[in-house]
Design a protein around this motif. Structure first.
Motif, PDB file in Angstrom:
ATOM      1  N   GLY A 249       0.806  -1.216   0.000  1.00  0.00           N
ATOM      2  CA  GLY A 249       0.000   0.000   0.000  1.00  0.00           C
ATOM      3  C   GLY A 249       0.836   1.261   0.000  1.00  0.00           C
ATOM      4  N   ASN A 250       1.970   1.215   0.674  1.00  0.00           N
ATOM      5  CA  ASN A 250       2.842   2.389   0.732  1.00  0.00           C
ATOM      6  C   ASN A 250       3.584   2.626  -0.582  1.00  0.00           C
ATOM      7  OD1 ASN A 250       2.099   2.816   3.381  1.00  0.00           O
ATOM      8  ND2 ASN A 250       3.877   1.758   4.241  1.00  0.00           N
ATOM      9  N   HIS A 251       3.540   1.640  -1.477  1.00  0.00           N
ATOM     10  CA  HIS A 251       4.211   1.764  -2.770  1.00  0.00           C
ATOM     11  C   HIS A 251       3.215   1.488  -3.901  1.00  0.00           C
ATOM     12  CE1 HIS A 251       7.529   1.108   0.098  1.00  0.00           C
ATOM     13  NE2 HIS A 251       8.212   1.886  -0.709  1.00  0.00           N
ATOM     14  N   ALA A 252       1.982   1.954  -3.709  1.00  0.00           N
ATOM     15  CA  ALA A 252       0.921   1.809  -4.705  1.00  0.00           C
ATOM     16  C   ALA A 252       1.258   2.694  -5.925  1.00  0.00           C
ATOM     17  CB  ALA A 252      -0.410   2.210  -4.092  1.00  0.00           C
ATOM     18  N   PRO A 253       0.709   2.395  -7.119  1.00  0.00           N
ATOM     19  CA  PRO A 253      -0.252   1.319  -7.370  1.00  0.00           C
ATOM     20  C   PRO A 253       0.380  -0.008  -7.762  1.00  0.00           C
ATOM     21  CG  PRO A 253      -0.028   2.656  -9.329  1.00  0.00           C
ATOM     22  CD  PRO A 253       0.880   3.281  -8.300  1.00  0.00           C
ATOM     23  N   TRP A 254       1.723  -0.046  -7.899  1.00  0.00           N
ATOM     24  CA  TRP A 254       2.346  -1.243  -8.448  1.00  0.00           C
ATOM     25  C   TRP A 254       2.921  -2.181  -7.396  1.00  0.00           C
ATOM     26  CZ3 TRP A 254       1.066  -2.517 -13.113  1.00  0.00           C
ATOM     27  CH2 TRP A 254       0.724  -1.502 -14.018  1.00  0.00           C
ATOM     28  N   GLY A 255       2.952  -1.760  -6.129  1.00  0.00           N
ATOM     29  CA  GLY A 255       3.450  -2.634  -5.089  1.00  0.00           C
ATOM     30  C   GLY A 255       2.537  -3.833  -4.881  1.00  0.00           C
ATOM     31  N   ARG A 256       3.135  -4.966  -4.595  1.00  0.00           N
ATOM     32  CA  ARG A 256       2.388  -6.195  -4.344  1.00  0.00           C
ATOM     33  C   ARG A 256       2.980  -6.902  -3.129  1.00  0.00           C
ATOM     34  NH1 ARG A 256       0.026  -3.844  -7.789  1.00  0.00           N
ATOM     35  NH2 ARG A 256      -0.622  -4.562  -9.867  1.00  0.00           N
ATOM     36  N   ALA A 257       2.111  -7.435  -2.266  1.00  0.00           N
ATOM     37  CA  ALA A 257       2.550  -8.240  -1.132  1.00  0.00           C
ATOM     38  C   ALA A 257       1.565  -9.386  -0.962  1.00  0.00           C
ATOM     39  CB  ALA A 257       2.633  -7.401   0.145  1.00  0.00           C
ATOM     40  N   THR A 258       2.093 -10.594  -0.863  1.00  0.00           N
ATOM     41  CA  THR A 258       1.237 -11.782  -0.794  1.00  0.00           C
ATOM     42  C   THR A 258       1.785 -12.754   0.240  1.00  0.00           C
ATOM     43  OG1 THR A 258       0.714 -11.577  -3.148  1.00  0.00           O
ATOM     44  CG2 THR A 258       0.248 -13.702  -2.114  1.00  0.00           C
ATOM     45  N   VAL A 259       0.908 -13.253   1.093  1.00  0.00           N
ATOM     46  CA  VAL A 259       1.221 -14.377   1.978  1.00  0.00           C
ATOM     47  C   VAL A 259       0.454 -15.564   1.416  1.00  0.00           C
ATOM     48  CG1 VAL A 259       1.059 -15.297   4.318  1.00  0.00           C
ATOM     49  CG2 VAL A 259       1.593 -12.874   3.965  1.00  0.00           C
ATOM     50  N   ALA A 292      13.304  -0.977  -1.266  1.00  0.00           N
ATOM     51  CA  ALA A 292      12.751  -0.298  -0.095  1.00  0.00           C
ATOM     52  C   ALA A 292      11.742  -1.196   0.622  1.00  0.00           C
ATOM     53  CB  ALA A 292      12.096   1.014  -0.508  1.00  0.00           C
ATOM     54  N   MET A 293      10.934  -1.934  -0.133  1.00  0.00           N
ATOM     55  CA  MET A 293      10.004  -2.873   0.474  1.00  0.00           C
ATOM     56  C   MET A 293      10.757  -3.980   1.205  1.00  0.00           C
ATOM     57  SD  MET A 293       7.214  -3.101  -2.650  1.00  0.00           S
ATOM     58  CE  MET A 293       6.134  -4.285  -1.827  1.00  0.00           C
ATOM     59  N   HIS A 294      11.845  -4.438   0.598  1.00  0.00           N
ATOM     60  CA  HIS A 294      12.694  -5.452   1.227  1.00  0.00           C
ATOM     61  C   HIS A 294      13.234  -4.944   2.561  1.00  0.00           C
ATOM     62  CE1 HIS A 294      15.982  -8.332   1.748  1.00  0.00           C
ATOM     63  NE2 HIS A 294      16.834  -7.318   1.743  1.00  0.00           N
ATOM     64  N   ALA A 295      13.728  -3.716   2.561  1.00  0.00           N
ATOM     65  CA  ALA A 295      14.254  -3.136   3.805  1.00  0.00           C
ATOM     66  C   ALA A 295      13.155  -3.006   4.854  1.00  0.00           C
ATOM     67  CB  ALA A 295      14.886  -1.778   3.515  1.00  0.00           C
ATOM     68  N   GLY A 296      11.960  -2.641   4.421  1.00  0.00           N
ATOM     69  CA  GLY A 296      10.839  -2.523   5.346  1.00  0.00           C
ATOM     70  C   GLY A 296      10.457  -3.848   5.969  1.00  0.00           C
ATOM     71  N   LEU A 297      10.510  -4.914   5.176  1.00  0.00           N
ATOM     72  CA  LEU A 297      10.186  -6.238   5.703  1.00  0.00           C
ATOM     73  C   LEU A 297      11.247  -6.697   6.704  1.00  0.00           C
ATOM     74  CD1 LEU A 297       8.190  -8.605   5.545  1.00  0.00           C
ATOM     75  CD2 LEU A 297       9.572  -9.552   3.689  1.00  0.00           C
ATOM     76  N   LYS A 298      12.513  -6.430   6.397  1.00  0.00           N
ATOM     77  CA  LYS A 298      13.572  -6.776   7.340  1.00  0.00           C
ATOM     78  C   LYS A 298      13.403  -6.027   8.650  1.00  0.00           C
ATOM     79  CE  LYS A 298      17.834  -7.087   6.046  1.00  0.00           C
ATOM     80  NZ  LYS A 298      19.153  -6.753   5.441  1.00  0.00           N
ATOM     81  N   GLN A 299      13.091  -4.733   8.569  1.00  0.00           N
ATOM     82  CA  GLN A 299      12.899  -3.933   9.775  1.00  0.00           C
ATOM     83  C   GLN A 299      11.719  -4.443  10.594  1.00  0.00           C
ATOM     84  OE1 GLN A 299      14.854  -1.659  11.052  1.00  0.00           O
ATOM     85  NE2 GLN A 299      13.473  -1.360  12.802  1.00  0.00           N
ATOM     86  N   LEU A 300      10.655  -4.845   9.907  1.00  0.00           N
ATOM     87  CA  LEU A 300       9.480  -5.384  10.586  1.00  0.00           C
ATOM     88  C   LEU A 300       9.841  -6.646  11.358  1.00  0.00           C
ATOM     89  CD1 LEU A 300       6.452  -5.565  11.150  1.00  0.00           C
ATOM     90  CD2 LEU A 300       6.163  -6.593   8.883  1.00  0.00           C
ATOM     91  N   SER A 301      10.625  -7.520  10.765  1.00  0.00           N
ATOM     92  CA  SER A 301      11.001  -8.769  11.437  1.00  0.00           C
ATOM     93  C   SER A 301      11.850  -8.494  12.679  1.00  0.00           C
ATOM     94  CB  SER A 301      11.747  -9.687  10.468  1.00  0.00           C
ATOM     95  OG  SER A 301      13.013  -9.168  10.123  1.00  0.00           O
ATOM     96  N   ILE A 302      12.664  -7.428  12.623  1.00  0.00           N
ATOM     97  CA  ILE A 302      13.479  -7.053  13.788  1.00  0.00           C
ATOM     98  C   ILE A 302      12.595  -6.498  14.900  1.00  0.00           C
ATOM     99  CG2 ILE A 302      15.246  -5.443  14.609  1.00  0.00           C
ATOM    100  CD1 ILE A 302      16.521  -5.688  11.780  1.00  0.00           C
ATOM    101  N   GLU A 303      11.655  -5.633  14.544  1.00  0.00           N
ATOM    102  CA  GLU A 303      10.797  -4.998  15.548  1.00  0.00           C
ATOM    103  C   GLU A 303       9.934  -6.007  16.283  1.00  0.00           C
ATOM    104  OE1 GLU A 303       8.493  -1.979  13.674  1.00  0.00           O
ATOM    105  OE2 GLU A 303      10.237  -0.816  13.012  1.00  0.00           O
ATOM    106  N   LEU A 304       9.469  -7.039  15.592  1.00  0.00           N
ATOM    107  CA  LEU A 304       8.560  -8.013  16.210  1.00  0.00           C
ATOM    108  C   LEU A 304       9.301  -9.103  16.978  1.00  0.00           C
ATOM    109  CD1 LEU A 304       5.868  -8.394  13.415  1.00  0.00           C
ATOM    110  CD2 LEU A 304       5.735  -7.057  15.521  1.00  0.00           C
TER     111      LEU A 304
END
Length: 404
Positions: A249-259, A292-304
């Motif tokens: 969402g922060n990198h719309a409209p072309w960003g994609r994230a899927t679990v 940037a999305m990759h860095a955000g995911l890494k940061q999220l894993s550290i915070e949690l």
């Protein structure tokens, strides 16, 4: 082009591996794949093409040009399907290439450059991972011997399967010089249909990064253990999942994230799970924003990772964003203008053989709409009018490249 002939060819090919729900099951290196290859090879030979198969089973049908020293123009896609695939994904690009050859024959028109129609081996990766195997080996991105040793669920290897269907060619599976390469494909998404465009001028392919994300807590009995005393990885999910999707969402409209896969272990009803495993897939056509999305995911894993539940993130695959060749894109733009068809520029959200081909040759893609954006599905459909329109753009793009 002769749109009726192209449609008839698609429907005849669809009879090989036809499913009861109207789709196709023509997985790579099966007997159905052998039959599809044989039919295409016969049609191409009847159109005056020379047929060659390389060491990974890639099939090349070559129509000579007037200048034997000129670098060829390649048109390619794939004939294999998903187990519950449709009639158009991949096969359209191969048979549209054949229709270009047939139409040039009808016109008694000889191009200066030789034309090669390629059917790449195992694009889908449904039976033998990874996807885009044939084009990847040809482009030098995947190792031939490693690919040979890859096995399906029954234990049969790629090399054994190639031999079984007589697709183990002698020539080296290696790139050769090309003037340009084109891949015509159904969009596999809803954008062209929703915006009323017939032609997608595909400027590149989204980059993808795949991860395994593991949350580890402490297993205990679901009854006696108080909620406040648990180290429960499931309780982390409400904080984790929305933030994964925020990356897109922060990198719309072309960003994609899927679990796409989520598994609790041990996977029983009455213990608190010890572990949760998630797959995470993030995509963006701009490599800097994907990073940037990759860095955000890494940061999220550290915070949690709070000491109660540990969070481990492992990247397992990275396909960088691709920007296609400006010269080939200009040829497609000119061809779309010639036909007067409504066209728009776009990026592909899915991988294609053109991704690997673009590493070694000037390459670009053309999309046409597919009904409801549906693909990898037996109900996949493209209209005869759009099928013909896309092939007309392909034909004119080939002629524009040839004249350059």
């Amino acid at each position: 082009v002769n749109g009726e002939r192209l449609w008839a060819s698609l429907m005849e090919m669809a009879e090989i591996g036809a499913t009861s729900a109207g789709g196709c099951n023509r997985q790579a290196l099966t007997e159905e794949d052998r039959a599809g290859r044989a039919l295409f090879s016969r049609w191409a030979a009847e159109a005056g093409c020379d047929i060659r198969v390389d060491a990974i089973g890639n099939l090349f049908a070559t129509r000579p040009g007037s200048d034997p020293e000129a670098s060829p123009i390649l048109i390619g896609s794939h004939l294999d399907t998903q187990p519950t695939g449709g009639k158009f994904d991949g096969v359209y690009g191969v048979l549209a290439g054949l229709e270009v050859v047939r139409s040039l024959n009808d016109l008694s028109l000889l191009t200066r450059s030789p034309l090669i129609v390629a059917s790449w081996t195992n694009e889908e990766g449904a039976r033998f991972p990874p996807a885009m195997m044939g084009s990847g080996v040809w482009a030098g991105a995947l190792d031939l011997e490693t690919s040979y040793r890859t096995s399906d669920k029954s234990g049969q290897t790629v090399k054994e399967a190639l031999s079984d269907i007589d697709a183990l060619g002698a020539p080296a599976a290696a790139a050769f010089p090309l003037k340009g390469a084109l891949e015509l494909h159904i969009e596999q998404g809803p954008i062209l249909e929703e915006t009323g465009h017939t032609i997608g001028i595909v400027t590149g392919v989204q980059g993808s990064r795949w991860y395994d994300l593991v949350l580890t807590g402490k297993p205990c009995h679901a009854g006696p253990t108080p909620m406040e005393g648990r180290q429960d990885p499931v309780q982390v999910l409400p904080a984790l999942l929305p933030r994964i999707f925020e990356l897109a969402g922060n990198h719309a409209p072309w960003g994609r994230a899927t679990v796409g896969d989520l598994l609790t272990e041990p996977g029983s009803r009455n213990p608190v799970p010890e572990r949760i495993r998630l797959s995470v897939d993030i995509r963006h056509p701009d490599q800097a924003l994907l990073d940037a999305m990759h860095a955000g995911l890494k940061q999220l894993s550290i915070e949690l990772n709070d000491g109660q539940v540990s969070v481990a993130l492992e990247e397992i695959w990275h396909s960088p964003a691709i920007r296609f060749d400006d010269g080939v894109l200009d040829a497609i733009r000119e061809a779309a203008d010639m036909t007067g068809l409504p066209a728009m520029e776009m990026v592909s959200g899915a991988g294609h053989d053109a991704v690997y081909v673009s590493r070694v040759a000037p390459t670009a893609m053309i999309f046409i709409p597919c009904q409801g954006g549906l693909s990898h599905n037996e109900a996949e459909y493209a209209t005869p009018g759009d099928i013909s329109a896309g092939c007309n753009v392909l034909l004119n793009a080939v002629l524009t490249l040839d004249a350059a």
